[in-house]
Design a protein around this motif. Structure first.
Motif, PDB file in Angstrom:
ATOM      1  N   ARG A  79      -5.619   0.227   2.009  1.00 23.65           N
ATOM      2  CA  ARG A  79      -5.229  -0.348   3.302  1.00 23.65           C
ATOM      3  C   ARG A  79      -4.007  -1.254   3.146  1.00 23.65           C
ATOM      4  O   ARG A  79      -3.113  -1.267   3.994  1.00 23.65           O
ATOM      5  CB  ARG A  79      -6.397  -1.129   3.918  1.00 23.65           C
ATOM      6  CG  ARG A  79      -7.542  -0.248   4.385  1.00 23.65           C
ATOM      7  CD  ARG A  79      -8.470  -0.993   5.334  1.00 23.65           C
ATOM      8  NE  ARG A  79      -9.114  -2.146   4.714  1.00 23.65           N
ATOM      9  CZ  ARG A  79     -10.248  -2.088   4.025  1.00 23.65           C
ATOM     10  NH1 ARG A  79     -10.872  -0.921   3.858  1.00 23.65           N
ATOM     11  NH2 ARG A  79     -10.780  -3.177   3.504  1.00 23.65           N
ATOM     12  N   LEU A  80      -3.965  -2.027   2.054  1.00 30.57           N
ATOM     13  CA  LEU A  80      -2.822  -2.913   1.824  1.00 30.57           C
ATOM     14  C   LEU A  80      -1.534  -2.118   1.591  1.00 30.57           C
ATOM     15  O   LEU A  80      -0.467  -2.487   2.083  1.00 30.57           O
ATOM     16  CB  LEU A  80      -3.101  -3.830   0.628  1.00 30.57           C
ATOM     17  CG  LEU A  80      -4.189  -4.887   0.863  1.00 30.57           C
ATOM     18  CD1 LEU A  80      -4.577  -5.562  -0.453  1.00 30.57           C
ATOM     19  CD2 LEU A  80      -3.710  -5.925   1.872  1.00 30.57           C
ATOM     20  N   ARG A  81      -1.649  -1.004   0.871  1.00 29.60           N
ATOM     21  CA  ARG A  81      -0.465  -0.165   0.668  1.00 29.60           C
ATOM     22  C   ARG A  81       0.012   0.443   1.987  1.00 29.60           C
ATOM     23  O   ARG A  81       1.210   0.597   2.218  1.00 29.60           O
ATOM     24  CB  ARG A  81      -0.750   0.933  -0.357  1.00 29.60           C
ATOM     25  CG  ARG A  81      -0.680   0.456  -1.806  1.00 29.60           C
ATOM     26  CD  ARG A  81      -0.747   1.614  -2.781  1.00 29.60           C
ATOM     27  NE  ARG A  81      -2.070   2.242  -2.788  1.00 29.60           N
ATOM     28  CZ  ARG A  81      -3.062   1.878  -3.583  1.00 29.60           C
ATOM     29  NH1 ARG A  81      -2.885   0.878  -4.445  1.00 29.60           N
ATOM     30  NH2 ARG A  81      -4.227   2.502  -3.540  1.00 29.60           N
ATOM     31  N   SER A  82      -0.943   0.773   2.868  1.00 32.37           N
ATOM     32  CA  SER A  82      -0.585   1.389   4.148  1.00 32.37           C
ATOM     33  C   SER A  82       0.187   0.434   5.054  1.00 32.37           C
ATOM     34  O   SER A  82       0.888   0.875   5.963  1.00 32.37           O
ATOM     35  CB  SER A  82      -1.842   1.894   4.872  1.00 32.37           C
ATOM     36  OG  SER A  82      -2.619   0.813   5.355  1.00 32.37           O
ATOM     37  N   ILE A  83       0.063  -0.882   4.819  1.00 31.80           N
ATOM     38  CA  ILE A  83       0.801  -1.848   5.642  1.00 31.80           C
ATOM     39  C   ILE A  83       2.021  -2.410   4.898  1.00 31.80           C
ATOM     40  O   ILE A  83       2.619  -3.385   5.344  1.00 31.80           O
ATOM     41  CB  ILE A  83      -0.116  -2.994   6.117  1.00 31.80           C
ATOM     42  CG1 ILE A  83      -0.657  -3.805   4.932  1.00 31.80           C
ATOM     43  CG2 ILE A  83      -1.246  -2.463   6.987  1.00 31.80           C
ATOM     44  CD1 ILE A  83      -1.426  -5.060   5.352  1.00 31.80           C
ATOM     45  N   GLY A  84       2.361  -1.775   3.768  1.00 32.29           N
ATOM     46  CA  GLY A  84       3.625  -2.112   3.128  1.00 32.29           C
ATOM     47  C   GLY A  84       3.561  -2.801   1.782  1.00 32.29           C
ATOM     48  O   GLY A  84       4.601  -3.027   1.151  1.00 32.29           O
ATOM     49  N   TRP A  85       2.384  -3.169   1.303  1.00 29.60           N
ATOM     50  CA  TRP A  85       2.290  -3.818  -0.010  1.00 29.60           C
ATOM     51  C   TRP A  85       2.592  -2.829  -1.131  1.00 29.60           C
ATOM     52  O   TRP A  85       2.218  -1.654  -1.067  1.00 29.60           O
ATOM     53  CB  TRP A  85       0.900  -4.397  -0.223  1.00 29.60           C
ATOM     54  CG  TRP A  85       0.710  -5.767   0.367  1.00 29.60           C
ATOM     55  CD1 TRP A  85       0.082  -6.074   1.543  1.00 29.60           C
ATOM     56  CD2 TRP A  85       1.137  -7.007  -0.197  1.00 29.60           C
ATOM     57  NE1 TRP A  85       0.091  -7.427   1.756  1.00 29.60           N
ATOM     58  CE2 TRP A  85       0.740  -8.027   0.708  1.00 29.60           C
ATOM     59  CE3 TRP A  85       1.819  -7.364  -1.356  1.00 29.60           C
ATOM     60  CZ2 TRP A  85       1.002  -9.371   0.473  1.00 29.60           C
ATOM     61  CZ3 TRP A  85       2.078  -8.694  -1.591  1.00 29.60           C
ATOM     62  CH2 TRP A  85       1.675  -9.697  -0.687  1.00 29.60           C
TER      63      TRP A  85
END
Length: 375
Positions: free
Chosen positions: A340-346
């Motif tokens: 989820r964090l990667r999906s928002i740009g992390w």
């Protein structure tokens, strides 16, 4: 005996480490996205072709600048591309010959030359650009100038300026208004390029002297060029330059050097060079040209395009790149949360061992109890 040079690269070639590679990708993506948004479809070409193919589609292509070698399969001469424009011309004349015109194509890739230009030793560069094939009308030329400016601005360039030229100026004038003997034309061109008034007179081109003063800010220089063109031979070209300048309409600083030919080996009636603030040298060139037919057709197909060489811009942007924000994930971390964090740009960096050091791995944050904690 220790081998001390096994990792050396040839002069003029180099690697791009992560920071510069990231800046390069940013420039490439931004420029190509602009071109795609204006209907320019991406094509990709091979890095090696038959020498004859690369040299025969456009007048003025300099084969001597290319690395050449014999193909062990066909026993024909191959060349490593030094310019993608000629390859796009081949595609337009062959695989896309039946496609509707005007045909809009874009490209990006590395090009290589045997030696650098002048004092610049670089022999491999990124080339990206656009070609509009099927017309060299003023409206088409204006579209490409606007696109070159927009592409560079999207890539991060500021303070853009564009210098217009008329590559066939001497040919046009000497054919009628200011005749020159065949043996004098090359010398007159050379002296105009060098801005050498004395040499121009000595070469028999004294009548061309006013062209040396029709240079500078566009509005002033175009009036001087119009005053020089008493016979009206250049009237259509001058009108075209004015129309293109009006289309640009304040998005870039405009200058004019009507007799400039350096870098315009295959352009026809119109050419331009583009610069940006804080960047040494030109970032690209463009203009009108003709694609020669497969049977050696001398008239060919009209086209207009531009090529950007953004490596100097990439160097500047790499120095300004913000520090990377990367999230360190310990062993046994919540994988769904990480997704989820990667999906928002992390950007996440997962530990592979208990001893992994997040700071040494270039991380700015650490995932603790479901939260990103600054290191």
């Amino acid at each position: 005996m220790q081998d001390t040079d096994r990792d050396l690269l040839p002069e003029g070639l180099g690697d791009r480490l992560p920071l510069h590679a990231a800046a390069s990708q940013r420039v490439r993506r931004a420029a190509l996205d602009v071109l795609a948004s204006h209907g320019y479809e991406r094509v990709e070409t091979p890095s090696i072709e038959f020498e004859k193919s690369l040299a025969s589609r456009m007048a003025g292509v300099q084969v001597r600048r290319m690395f050449r070698f014999v193909d062990p399969v066909s026993l024909r001469m191959l060349a490593l591309r030094s310019d993608i424009t000629a390859q796009v011309a081949r595609i337009a004349a062959t695989g896309l010959a039946a496609a509707a015109r005007p045909l809009r194509l874009s490209y990006a890739g590395q090009v290589v030359t045997i030696k650098g230009d002048g004092l610049d030793p670089v022999r491999e560069r990124l080339q990206l650009g656009a070609e509009l094939i099927g017309t060299d009308a003023v409206t088409a030329a204006a579209e490409l100038v606007e696109l070159a400016i927009e592409s560079l601005r999207a890539a991060g360039a500021t303070g853009i300026s564009v210098d217009f030229t008329l590559p066939d100026l001497v040919d046009t004038l000497c054919a009628q208004a200011l005749p020159l003997a065949e043996g004098m034309i090359g010398a007159v061109r050379q002296m105009l390029d060098a801005k050498d008034a004395g040499g121009l007179v000595d070469a028999g081109g004294g009548a061309y002297l006013p062209l040396l003063y029709a240079v500078g800010p566009f509005e002033t220089a175009i009036e001087r060029l119009a005053a020089f063109d008493a016979g009206g031979v250049l009237a259509s070209r001058i009108a075209g330059l004015r129309e293109i300048a009006a289309r640009v309409n304040g998005t870039a600083r405009l200058t004019l050097d009507p007799s400039e030919r350096h870098g315009f080996e295959y352009q026809s009636w119109f050419g331009f060079t583009i610069y940006a603030e804080g960047i040494s040298g030109a970032l690209g060139r463009g203009g009108t040209y003709r694609i020669l037919g497969s049977a050696g057709d001398e008239t060919g197909e009209a086209a207009v395009g531009f090529s950007l060489y953004p490596d100097p811009l990439i160097e500047v942007l790499a120095a300004e790149m913000p520090e990377r924000k990367a999230l360190f994930l310990s062993l046994g971390h919540d994988r769904d949360l990480a997704n989820r964090l990667r999906s928002i740009g992390w950007i996440t960096v997962a530990a592979l061992d208990e001893g992994d050091d997040p700071i040494a791995l270039g991380c700015s944050h650490r995932l603790e109890n479901g939260e990103a904690v600054l290191l």
